[in-house]
Write a protein that holds these residues in place. Sequence first.
Motif, short mmCIF file in Angstrom:
data_model
loop_
_atom_site.label_atom_id
_atom_site.label_comp_id
_atom_site.label_asym_id
_atom_site.label_seq_id
_atom_site.Cartn_x
_atom_site.Cartn_y
_atom_site.Cartn_z
N TYR A 131 46.12 72.26 26.87
CA TYR A 131 45.87 71.55 25.61
C TYR A 131 44.40 71.11 25.50
N SER B 8 38.43 70.88 24.54
CA SER B 8 38.09 69.52 24.10
C SER B 8 36.78 69.03 24.70
N ARG C 221 34.01 62.71 24.88
CA ARG C 221 34.53 61.97 23.71
C ARG C 221 35.95 61.46 23.99
N ASP D 164 39.97 58.92 15.85
CA ASP D 164 40.87 59.33 14.78
C ASP D 164 42.28 58.83 15.08
N VAL E 207 44.68 63.45 15.41
CA VAL E 207 44.21 64.11 16.62
C VAL E 207 45.20 65.16 17.13
N HIS E 208 46.49 64.82 17.09
CA HIS E 208 47.48 65.68 17.76
C HIS E 208 48.14 66.69 16.83
N MET F 88 48.78 70.63 17.56
CA MET F 88 48.94 70.92 19.00
C MET F 88 50.37 71.28 19.33
C1 HEM Z 1 51.30 65.15 26.60
C2 HEM Z 1 50.87 64.42 25.62
C3 HEM Z 1 49.48 64.55 25.03
C4 HEM Z 1 48.70 65.67 24.86
C5 HEM Z 1 49.01 67.09 25.23
C6 HEM Z 1 47.48 65.21 24.24
C7 HEM Z 1 46.41 66.00 23.93
C8 HEM Z 1 45.21 65.57 23.42
C9 HEM Z 1 44.04 66.40 23.24
C10 HEM Z 1 43.94 67.87 23.57
C11 HEM Z 1 43.05 65.61 22.74
C12 HEM Z 1 41.61 66.05 22.41
C13 HEM Z 1 41.53 66.43 20.96
C14 HEM Z 1 40.18 67.05 20.64
O1 HEM Z 1 39.53 67.64 21.50
O2 HEM Z 1 39.77 66.95 19.45
C15 HEM Z 1 43.59 64.29 22.61
C16 HEM Z 1 42.90 63.22 22.14
C17 HEM Z 1 43.34 61.92 22.21
N1 HEM Z 1 44.58 61.52 22.61
FE1 HEM Z 1 46.09 62.70 23.24
N2 HEM Z 1 47.54 63.86 24.06
C18 HEM Z 1 48.74 63.43 24.53
C19 HEM Z 1 49.21 62.15 24.56
C20 HEM Z 1 48.47 61.05 24.21
C21 HEM Z 1 48.90 59.69 24.35
C22 HEM Z 1 50.26 59.24 24.90
C23 HEM Z 1 47.88 58.91 23.88
C24 HEM Z 1 47.80 57.42 23.81
C25 HEM Z 1 48.78 56.63 23.57
C26 HEM Z 1 46.82 59.77 23.46
C27 HEM Z 1 45.62 59.34 22.96
C28 HEM Z 1 44.59 60.14 22.59
C29 HEM Z 1 43.29 59.67 22.12
C30 HEM Z 1 42.87 58.21 21.96
C31 HEM Z 1 42.51 60.78 21.87
C32 HEM Z 1 41.06 60.80 21.37
C33 HEM Z 1 41.01 60.69 19.87
C34 HEM Z 1 39.67 61.08 19.26
O3 HEM Z 1 38.94 61.90 19.84
O4 HEM Z 1 39.36 60.56 18.15
N3 HEM Z 1 47.20 61.07 23.67
N4 HEM Z 1 44.90 64.29 23.03
#
Ligand code: HEM
Length: 142
Positions: free
Chosen positions: A58, A62, A66, A88, A93-94, A97
Amino acid sequence: MVSSMKNLIFIALVSWFIAGCASNNTSVYSQLGGQPKVEQIVDNFITEIEFDPIMFEYFKDSDIGRFREKMIEHLCFLTGGPCEYTGDTMVQVHTGMNVTESDFNHGVDLFIAAMNKADVPHPLQNKVLAVMAPTRKEIIYL
Ligand code: HEM
């Protein structure tokens, strides 16, 4: 008159003190030990992701710098710390995916491993997971 006034003030002060002791308004953020522990958890989480083929898939395109910055802000904010989240929304963000329920649960396992390696006691880990739980529906199957 003066002495009954003094008694009232005394009773008010004692009640205030007892109420203060009985209530636990300490944020999960402060119970963790504040910013250094939040950063340690996120750094450990990134290491877990890097060594995990399912999660790394995933994140392979990325900007990890950041992600680190926004994840720290987000965790600080969710646990009641003095941070503003500037990233975001979870949905934005998600989206695209298509994170499955089982991959999400796997991600949670890695996050727990990150907290274990940061020596966060289990009862406190549960409090952290409880504040994160509502984000689940904003992340899976989007
Ligand atoms: C298995 C579950 C998850 C996957 C596969 C996942 C995947 C990702 C990926 C790939 C990014 C980067 C996006 C980019 O490059 O633009 C991201 C960003 C982020 N994720 Fe997740 N995520 C998961 C669960 C979570 C959880 C549980 C949280 C918090 C409660 C979370 C919080 C965030 C935050 C704060 C960002 C950054 C947002 C931004 O760049 O503005 N994620 N996630």
